[in-house]
Write a protein that holds these residues in place. Structure first.
Motif, PDB file in Angstrom:
ATOM      1  N   ARG A  14       0.743  -1.361  -0.133  1.00 14.42           N
ATOM      2  CA  ARG A  14      -0.004  -0.058  -0.049  1.00 14.42           C
ATOM      3  C   ARG A  14       0.734   1.438  -0.025  1.00 14.42           C
ATOM      4  O   ARG A  14       1.740   1.267   0.684  1.00 14.42           O
ATOM      5  CB  ARG A  14      -0.842  -0.012   1.179  1.00 14.42           C
ATOM      6  CG  ARG A  14      -2.280   0.305   0.789  1.00 14.42           C
ATOM      7  CD  ARG A  14      -3.107   0.175   2.165  1.00 14.42           C
ATOM      8  NE  ARG A  14      -4.309  -0.700   1.606  1.00 14.42           N
ATOM      9  CZ  ARG A  14      -5.418  -0.078   1.468  1.00 14.42           C
ATOM     10  NH1 ARG A  14      -5.555   1.084   1.716  1.00 14.42           N
ATOM     11  NH2 ARG A  14      -6.398  -0.886   0.739  1.00 14.42           N
ATOM     12  N   ARG A  15       0.444   2.110  -0.812  1.00 12.38           N
ATOM     13  CA  ARG A  15       1.175   3.645  -0.707  1.00 12.38           C
ATOM     14  C   ARG A  15       0.716   4.271   0.612  1.00 12.38           C
ATOM     15  O   ARG A  15      -0.348   4.424   0.845  1.00 12.38           O
ATOM     16  CB  ARG A  15       0.777   4.316  -2.173  1.00 12.38           C
ATOM     17  CG  ARG A  15       1.256   3.739  -3.335  1.00 12.38           C
ATOM     18  CD  ARG A  15       0.847   4.612  -4.646  1.00 12.38           C
ATOM     19  NE  ARG A  15       0.610   5.892  -4.262  1.00 12.38           N
ATOM     20  CZ  ARG A  15       1.331   6.863  -4.858  1.00 12.38           C
ATOM     21  NH1 ARG A  15       2.050   6.575  -5.868  1.00 12.38           N
ATOM     22  NH2 ARG A  15       1.405   8.141  -4.599  1.00 12.38           N
ATOM     23  N   THR A  16       1.882   4.929   1.103  1.00 15.04           N
ATOM     24  CA  THR A  16       1.680   5.993   1.985  1.00 15.04           C
ATOM     25  C   THR A  16       2.057   7.333   1.622  1.00 15.04           C
ATOM     26  O   THR A  16       3.193   7.398   1.419  1.00 15.04           O
ATOM     27  CB  THR A  16       2.387   5.581   3.286  1.00 15.04           C
ATOM     28  OG1 THR A  16       3.724   5.207   2.890  1.00 15.04           O
ATOM     29  CG2 THR A  16       1.620   4.011   3.796  1.00 15.04           C
ATOM     30  N   ILE A  19       1.821  12.099  -4.188  1.00 17.94           N
ATOM     31  CA  ILE A  19       0.880  12.217  -4.936  1.00 17.94           C
ATOM     32  C   ILE A  19       0.123  10.814  -5.602  1.00 17.94           C
ATOM     33  O   ILE A  19       0.929  10.049  -6.214  1.00 17.94           O
ATOM     34  CB  ILE A  19       1.278  13.078  -6.052  1.00 17.94           C
ATOM     35  CG1 ILE A  19       1.587  14.725  -5.429  1.00 17.94           C
ATOM     36  CG2 ILE A  19       0.202  13.512  -7.236  1.00 17.94           C
ATOM     37  CD1 ILE A  19       2.491  15.389  -6.437  1.00 17.94           C
ATOM     38  N   ASN A  20      -1.213  11.046  -5.684  1.00 15.86           N
ATOM     39  CA  ASN A  20      -1.807   9.853  -6.321  1.00 15.86           C
ATOM     40  C   ASN A  20      -2.153  10.164  -7.639  1.00 15.86           C
ATOM     41  O   ASN A  20      -3.171  10.701  -8.098  1.00 15.86           O
ATOM     42  CB  ASN A  20      -3.127   9.494  -5.405  1.00 15.86           C
ATOM     43  CG  ASN A  20      -3.945   8.125  -6.025  1.00 15.86           C
ATOM     44  OD1 ASN A  20      -3.561   7.668  -7.053  1.00 15.86           O
ATOM     45  ND2 ASN A  20      -4.802   7.814  -5.262  1.00 15.86           N
ATOM     46  N   TRP A  21      -1.072   9.501  -8.418  1.00 13.98           N
ATOM     47  CA  TRP A  21      -0.774  10.056 -10.025  1.00 13.98           C
ATOM     48  C   TRP A  21      -2.164   9.296 -10.788  1.00 13.98           C
ATOM     49  O   TRP A  21      -2.835   9.672 -11.672  1.00 13.98           O
ATOM     50  CB  TRP A  21       0.141   9.605 -10.535  1.00 13.98           C
ATOM     51  CG  TRP A  21       1.282  10.516 -10.341  1.00 13.98           C
ATOM     52  CD1 TRP A  21       2.220  10.268  -9.427  1.00 13.98           C
ATOM     53  CD2 TRP A  21       1.583  12.008 -10.589  1.00 13.98           C
ATOM     54  NE1 TRP A  21       3.138  11.408  -9.223  1.00 13.98           N
ATOM     55  CE2 TRP A  21       2.645  12.581 -10.143  1.00 13.98           C
ATOM     56  CE3 TRP A  21       0.581  12.734 -11.467  1.00 13.98           C
ATOM     57  CZ2 TRP A  21       3.140  13.763  -9.953  1.00 13.98           C
ATOM     58  CZ3 TRP A  21       1.157  14.110 -11.375  1.00 13.98           C
ATOM     59  CH2 TRP A  21       2.207  14.665 -10.844  1.00 13.98           C
ATOM     60  N   GLU A  22      -2.632   8.286 -10.271  1.00 13.43           N
ATOM     61  CA  GLU A  22      -3.804   7.301 -10.975  1.00 13.43           C
ATOM     62  C   GLU A  22      -5.220   8.059 -10.648  1.00 13.43           C
ATOM     63  O   GLU A  22      -5.725   8.294 -11.857  1.00 13.43           O
ATOM     64  CB  GLU A  22      -3.881   5.944 -10.377  1.00 13.43           C
ATOM     65  CG  GLU A  22      -2.902   5.209 -11.053  1.00 13.43           C
ATOM     66  CD  GLU A  22      -2.764   4.866 -12.184  1.00 13.43           C
ATOM     67  OE1 GLU A  22      -3.622   4.806 -13.186  1.00 13.43           O
ATOM     68  OE2 GLU A  22      -1.505   4.952 -12.845  1.00 13.43           O
ATOM     69  N   LYS A  23      -5.118   8.570  -9.317  1.00 10.73           N
ATOM     70  CA  LYS A  23      -6.397   9.417  -9.185  1.00 10.73           C
ATOM     71  C   LYS A  23      -6.611  10.644 -10.153  1.00 10.73           C
ATOM     72  O   LYS A  23      -7.564  10.957 -10.702  1.00 10.73           O
ATOM     73  CB  LYS A  23      -6.618   9.674  -7.832  1.00 10.73           C
ATOM     74  CG  LYS A  23      -7.792  10.813  -7.286  1.00 10.73           C
ATOM     75  CD  LYS A  23      -7.764  11.061  -5.921  1.00 10.73           C
ATOM     76  CE  LYS A  23      -6.894  12.391  -6.046  1.00 10.73           C
ATOM     77  NZ  LYS A  23      -7.014  13.052  -4.637  1.00 10.73           N
ATOM     78  N   TRP A  24      -5.342  11.507 -10.053  1.00 10.92           N
ATOM     79  CA  TRP A  24      -5.413  12.542 -11.193  1.00 10.92           C
ATOM     80  C   TRP A  24      -5.568  12.518 -12.317  1.00 10.92           C
ATOM     81  O   TRP A  24      -6.202  13.116 -13.257  1.00 10.92           O
ATOM     82  CB  TRP A  24      -4.163  13.616 -10.755  1.00 10.92           C
ATOM     83  CG  TRP A  24      -4.318  14.156  -9.344  1.00 10.92           C
ATOM     84  CD1 TRP A  24      -3.482  13.687  -8.209  1.00 10.92           C
ATOM     85  CD2 TRP A  24      -5.312  14.974  -8.896  1.00 10.92           C
ATOM     86  NE1 TRP A  24      -4.054  14.533  -7.020  1.00 10.92           N
ATOM     87  CE2 TRP A  24      -5.132  15.440  -7.503  1.00 10.92           C
ATOM     88  CE3 TRP A  24      -6.188  15.676  -9.553  1.00 10.92           C
ATOM     89  CZ2 TRP A  24      -6.013  16.373  -6.672  1.00 10.92           C
ATOM     90  CZ3 TRP A  24      -7.020  16.708  -8.952  1.00 10.92           C
ATOM     91  CH2 TRP A  24      -6.654  16.953  -7.454  1.00 10.92           C
ATOM     92  N   TRP A  26      -7.236  10.010 -13.598  1.00 16.05           N
ATOM     93  CA  TRP A  26      -8.761   9.728 -13.904  1.00 16.05           C
ATOM     94  C   TRP A  26      -9.663  10.660 -13.765  1.00 16.05           C
ATOM     95  O   TRP A  26     -10.566  11.033 -14.894  1.00 16.05           O
ATOM     96  CB  TRP A  26      -9.338   8.545 -12.677  1.00 16.05           C
ATOM     97  CG  TRP A  26     -10.496   8.222 -12.737  1.00 16.05           C
ATOM     98  CD1 TRP A  26     -11.241   7.224 -13.219  1.00 16.05           C
ATOM     99  CD2 TRP A  26     -11.740   8.760 -12.462  1.00 16.05           C
ATOM    100  NE1 TRP A  26     -12.300   7.142 -13.303  1.00 16.05           N
ATOM    101  CE2 TRP A  26     -12.795   7.868 -12.530  1.00 16.05           C
ATOM    102  CE3 TRP A  26     -12.000   9.934 -11.446  1.00 16.05           C
ATOM    103  CZ2 TRP A  26     -14.089   8.357 -12.182  1.00 16.05           C
ATOM    104  CZ3 TRP A  26     -13.378  10.187 -11.114  1.00 16.05           C
ATOM    105  CH2 TRP A  26     -14.466   9.635 -11.349  1.00 16.05           C
TER     106      TRP A  26
END
Length: 148
Positions: A14-16, A19-24, A26
């Motif tokens: 799990r990432r902690t 920046i959540n690049w997958e979310k951005w 999407w």
């Protein structure tokens, strides 16, 4: 007896933080898709419906359009959004289906490079296009060049 993992169980740690690049990515796909619909249908309406329609599209029409700052921005925005949107979609497909890490890396580099090159070349054409180059044969120039 073997244990079957629950569906959608993460296979990686799990990432902690960060920046959540997958979310951005999407969010970008959804937002750019909506803006692209407006840009593309506006482009099609002006080129194919308004005025004389498709028979009016020639070098002079394109030259006149690309000499107007409004259409330069419109076409430039459409170019950038469409290429980044398409590149992001291809990146998603590669991440979903390329199982070999080396193949995935090569494909992602190819997608990024081709997207960047096409954006650069397209922007160069939009911003530097001159339908009336100096020293050209007047018989070969578009009608919009008369009197310049």
């Amino acid at each position: 007896m073997s244990v079957i993992e629950a569906p959608r169980t993460p296979t990686r740690g799990r990432r902690t933080g960060g920046i959540n690049w997958e979310k951005w990515g999407w969010i970008y796909m959804r937002a750019s898709g909506v803006v692209l619909i407006v840009l593309i249908f506006g482009h099609l309406f002006v080129n194919l419906v308004a005025g004389e329609g498709v028979k009016a599209i020639d070098f002079a029409f394109v030259g006149g359009k690309l000499s107007d700052p409004f259409w330069m921005i419109w076409d430039g925005l459409m170019l950038w959004l469409a290429l980044i949107h398409g590149g992001n979609g291809m990146r998603t497909l590669v991440n979903d289906y390329a199982t070999n890490p080396k193949v995935r890396k090569v494909l992602l580099i190819g997608i990024a490079a081709s997207t960047a090159i096409l954006i650069l070349l397209g922007t160069l054409v939009i911003t530097t296009f001159d339908p009336c180059p100096a020293g050209a044969d007047p018989a070969l120039l578009a009608s919009i060049c008369e009197g310049r």
